[in-house]
Design a protein around this motif. Structure first.
Motif, PDB file in Angstrom:
ATOM      1  N   MET A   1       0.610  -1.431  -0.099  1.00 40.70           N
ATOM      2  CA  MET A   1       0.240   0.425   0.459  1.00 40.70           C
ATOM      3  C   MET A   1       0.661   1.369  -0.262  1.00 40.70           C
ATOM      4  SD  MET A   1      -3.348   1.160   2.813  1.00 40.70           S
ATOM      5  CE  MET A   1      -2.151   1.664   3.952  1.00 40.70           C
ATOM      6  N   ALA A   2       0.926   2.253  -1.279  1.00 45.29           N
ATOM      7  CA  ALA A   2       2.150   2.905  -0.993  1.00 45.29           C
ATOM      8  C   ALA A   2       1.254   4.382  -0.737  1.00 45.29           C
ATOM      9  CB  ALA A   2       2.315   3.464  -2.156  1.00 45.29           C
ATOM     10  N   PHE A   3       1.550   5.160  -0.273  1.00 43.02           N
ATOM     11  CA  PHE A   3       0.941   7.228   0.292  1.00 43.02           C
ATOM     12  C   PHE A   3       0.775   7.429  -1.323  1.00 43.02           C
ATOM     13  CE2 PHE A   3       1.519  11.543   0.618  1.00 43.02           C
ATOM     14  CZ  PHE A   3       0.012  11.587   1.497  1.00 43.02           C
ATOM     15  N   ASN A   4      -1.175   7.937  -1.161  1.00 44.14           N
ATOM     16  CA  ASN A   4      -1.140   8.324  -2.430  1.00 44.14           C
ATOM     17  C   ASN A   4      -1.682   9.875  -1.472  1.00 44.14           C
ATOM     18  OD1 ASN A   4      -2.112   9.145  -4.595  1.00 44.14           O
ATOM     19  ND2 ASN A   4      -4.230   8.042  -4.851  1.00 44.14           N
ATOM     20  N   PHE A   5      -1.251  10.395  -1.571  1.00 41.85           N
ATOM     21  CA  PHE A   5      -1.831  12.251  -1.360  1.00 41.85           C
ATOM     22  C   PHE A   5      -3.448  12.826  -1.787  1.00 41.85           C
ATOM     23  CE2 PHE A   5      -2.097  17.197  -0.589  1.00 41.85           C
ATOM     24  CZ  PHE A   5      -2.940  17.491   0.036  1.00 41.85           C
ATOM     25  N   ARG A   6      -4.329  12.717  -1.841  1.00 38.06           N
ATOM     26  CA  ARG A   6      -5.716  12.661  -2.584  1.00 38.06           C
ATOM     27  C   ARG A   6      -5.671  14.027  -3.079  1.00 38.06           C
ATOM     28  NH1 ARG A   6      -9.482  13.111   3.260  1.00 38.06           N
ATOM     29  NH2 ARG A   6      -7.789  14.926   3.989  1.00 38.06           N
ATOM     30  N   PHE A   7      -5.061  15.203  -2.289  1.00 36.97           N
ATOM     31  CA  PHE A   7      -5.472  17.013  -3.136  1.00 36.97           C
ATOM     32  C   PHE A   7      -3.931  16.833  -3.536  1.00 36.97           C
ATOM     33  CE2 PHE A   7      -7.929  16.838   0.612  1.00 36.97           C
ATOM     34  CZ  PHE A   7      -9.292  17.125   0.013  1.00 36.97           C
ATOM     35  N   ALA A   8      -3.385  15.832  -4.028  1.00 35.18           N
ATOM     36  CA  ALA A   8      -1.706  16.300  -5.024  1.00 35.18           C
ATOM     37  C   ALA A   8      -2.163  17.149  -6.218  1.00 35.18           C
ATOM     38  CB  ALA A   8      -0.830  14.168  -5.483  1.00 35.18           C
ATOM     39  N   SER A   9      -3.015  16.988  -6.895  1.00 33.48           N
ATOM     40  CA  SER A   9      -3.016  17.704  -7.856  1.00 33.48           C
ATOM     41  C   SER A   9      -3.751  19.392  -7.337  1.00 33.48           C
ATOM     42  CB  SER A   9      -3.947  17.284  -9.357  1.00 33.48           C
ATOM     43  OG  SER A   9      -5.451  17.231  -8.462  1.00 33.48           O
ATOM     44  N   LEU A  10      -4.422  19.567  -6.792  1.00 31.81           N
ATOM     45  CA  LEU A  10      -4.824  20.397  -5.909  1.00 31.81           C
ATOM     46  C   LEU A  10      -3.609  21.719  -5.362  1.00 31.81           C
ATOM     47  CD1 LEU A  10      -6.754  23.055  -5.165  1.00 31.81           C
ATOM     48  CD2 LEU A  10      -7.385  21.460  -3.604  1.00 31.81           C
ATOM     49  N   LEU A  11      -2.823  20.872  -4.332  1.00 33.75           N
ATOM     50  CA  LEU A  11      -1.473  20.818  -3.920  1.00 33.75           C
ATOM     51  C   LEU A  11      -0.517  21.660  -5.402  1.00 33.75           C
ATOM     52  CD1 LEU A  11       0.505  21.736  -2.093  1.00 33.75           C
ATOM     53  CD2 LEU A  11       1.563  19.116  -1.915  1.00 33.75           C
ATOM     54  N   ARG A  12       0.024  21.250  -6.624  1.00 30.25           N
ATOM     55  CA  ARG A  12       0.394  21.277  -7.732  1.00 30.25           C
ATOM     56  C   ARG A  12       0.225  22.597  -8.363  1.00 30.25           C
ATOM     57  NH1 ARG A  12       1.454  15.837  -8.658  1.00 30.25           N
ATOM     58  NH2 ARG A  12      -0.891  16.021  -9.905  1.00 30.25           N
ATOM     59  N   VAL A  13      -1.430  22.207  -8.579  1.00 29.65           N
ATOM     60  CA  VAL A  13      -2.069  24.133  -8.815  1.00 29.65           C
ATOM     61  C   VAL A  13      -1.759  25.304  -7.714  1.00 29.65           C
ATOM     62  CG1 VAL A  13      -4.056  24.660  -9.032  1.00 29.65           C
ATOM     63  CG2 VAL A  13      -3.768  22.792  -9.722  1.00 29.65           C
ATOM     64  N   ARG A  14      -1.697  24.899  -6.221  1.00 26.33           N
ATOM     65  CA  ARG A  14      -1.227  26.105  -5.957  1.00 26.33           C
ATOM     66  C   ARG A  14       0.214  26.372  -5.535  1.00 26.33           C
ATOM     67  NH1 ARG A  14      -5.345  25.253  -1.120  1.00 26.33           N
ATOM     68  NH2 ARG A  14      -6.933  25.920  -1.970  1.00 26.33           N
ATOM     69  N   GLU A  15       0.887  24.963  -6.076  1.00 23.62           N
ATOM     70  CA  GLU A  15       2.658  25.669  -5.830  1.00 23.62           C
ATOM     71  C   GLU A  15       2.889  26.587  -7.155  1.00 23.62           C
ATOM     72  OE1 GLU A  15       4.247  21.558  -3.613  1.00 23.62           O
ATOM     73  OE2 GLU A  15       3.990  21.894  -6.131  1.00 23.62           O
ATOM     74  N   GLU A 112       0.151  21.733   2.316  1.00 27.23           N
ATOM     75  CA  GLU A 112       1.078  21.053   2.907  1.00 27.23           C
ATOM     76  C   GLU A 112       0.995  20.386   4.412  1.00 27.23           C
ATOM     77  OE1 GLU A 112       4.596  23.593   2.248  1.00 27.23           O
ATOM     78  OE2 GLU A 112       4.783  23.110  -0.024  1.00 27.23           O
ATOM     79  N   VAL A 113       0.414  21.474   5.066  1.00 25.28           N
ATOM     80  CA  VAL A 113      -0.299  20.769   6.202  1.00 25.28           C
ATOM     81  C   VAL A 113      -0.606  19.398   5.974  1.00 25.28           C
ATOM     82  CG1 VAL A 113      -1.095  21.225   8.264  1.00 25.28           C
ATOM     83  CG2 VAL A 113       0.146  22.860   7.524  1.00 25.28           C
ATOM     84  N   ILE A 114      -1.716  19.640   5.591  1.00 22.13           N
ATOM     85  CA  ILE A 114      -2.752  18.929   5.457  1.00 22.13           C
ATOM     86  C   ILE A 114      -2.935  17.638   4.676  1.00 22.13           C
ATOM     87  CG2 ILE A 114      -4.698  17.336   3.562  1.00 22.13           C
ATOM     88  CD1 ILE A 114      -6.186  20.217   3.615  1.00 22.13           C
ATOM     89  N   LYS A 115      -0.963  17.832   3.960  1.00 22.74           N
ATOM     90  CA  LYS A 115      -0.314  16.345   3.264  1.00 22.74           C
ATOM     91  C   LYS A 115       0.143  15.737   4.440  1.00 22.74           C
ATOM     92  CE  LYS A 115       3.425  14.893  -0.394  1.00 22.74           C
ATOM     93  NZ  LYS A 115       3.745  15.732  -1.285  1.00 22.74           N
ATOM     94  N   GLU A 116       0.873  16.599   5.177  1.00 21.18           N
ATOM     95  CA  GLU A 116       1.845  16.234   6.099  1.00 21.18           C
ATOM     96  C   GLU A 116       0.873  15.389   7.394  1.00 21.18           C
ATOM     97  OE1 GLU A 116       5.004  14.626   8.493  1.00 21.18           O
ATOM     98  OE2 GLU A 116       5.181  15.865   6.522  1.00 21.18           O
ATOM     99  N   ARG A 117      -0.410  15.652   7.621  1.00 27.62           N
ATOM    100  CA  ARG A 117      -1.096  14.964   8.219  1.00 27.62           C
ATOM    101  C   ARG A 117      -1.877  13.423   7.591  1.00 27.62           C
ATOM    102  NH1 ARG A 117      -6.405  18.247   8.268  1.00 27.62           N
ATOM    103  NH2 ARG A 117      -7.504  16.569   6.691  1.00 27.62           N
TER     104      ARG A 117
END
Length: 148
Positions: A1-15, A112-117
């Motif tokens: 089971m690999a970690f998959n951040f559910r909001f990765a695309s949103l994080l990329r957009v914000r970055e 990023e805080v959400i991703k860390e959590r």
């Protein structure tokens, strides 16, 4: 089971949005610096014109030459006022961009805080699953040991 951040695309957009604002901010700051340098040049030219006129006034100066100096100085003062207004406007542009950049940084940091959590939750879940697997193996081994 690999970690998959559910909001990765949103994080990329914000970055990407933050990076775009940083580049825009750098360009606008360079424009502001150019305007400020030009203003300083105009002020130096005006100062030089006043010094030249004062030097000429120590000697005899004709009325037409005096008027020529005065018109030149007035013209330079008008250019200075226009350039000062341009600098003020550009400072406002930079200030507005700075505010937008701060907001974009906050939005990215929130993600990023959400991703860390989520990462910490993932690690905890993986640890629980590993512990459950270990417990099952111990039970199976213990159970085999009693049968003999």
């Amino acid at each position: 089971m690999a970690f998959n951040f559910r909001f990765a695309s949103l994080l990329r957009v914000r970055e990407n949005a933050e990076e775009e604002l940083q580049l825009k901010m750098a360009r606008e700051q360079m424009v502001l610096k150019g305007y400020q340098d030009f203003l300083a040049d105009l002020q130096e030219q005006r100062r030089q014109m006043l010094a030249d006129m004062e030097e000429r006034k120590r000697k005899t100066i004709s009325g037409s030459l005096f008027m020529h100096y005065m018109n030149g100085i007035r013209s330079k003062e008008l250019e200075i006022v226009i350039q000062e207004n341009t600098v003020v406007y550009q400072e406002k542009v930079v200030s507005d961009l700075r505010s937008q950049l701060v907001e974009a940084m906050k939005e990215r940091k929130t993600m990023e805080v959400i991703k860390e959590r989520d990462w910490q939750d993932y690690l905890q879940e993986a640890k629980k699953q590993e512990q459950n697997l270990n417990d099952e193996q111990v039970i199976l081994r213990y159970g085999r040991g009693n049968d003999e």
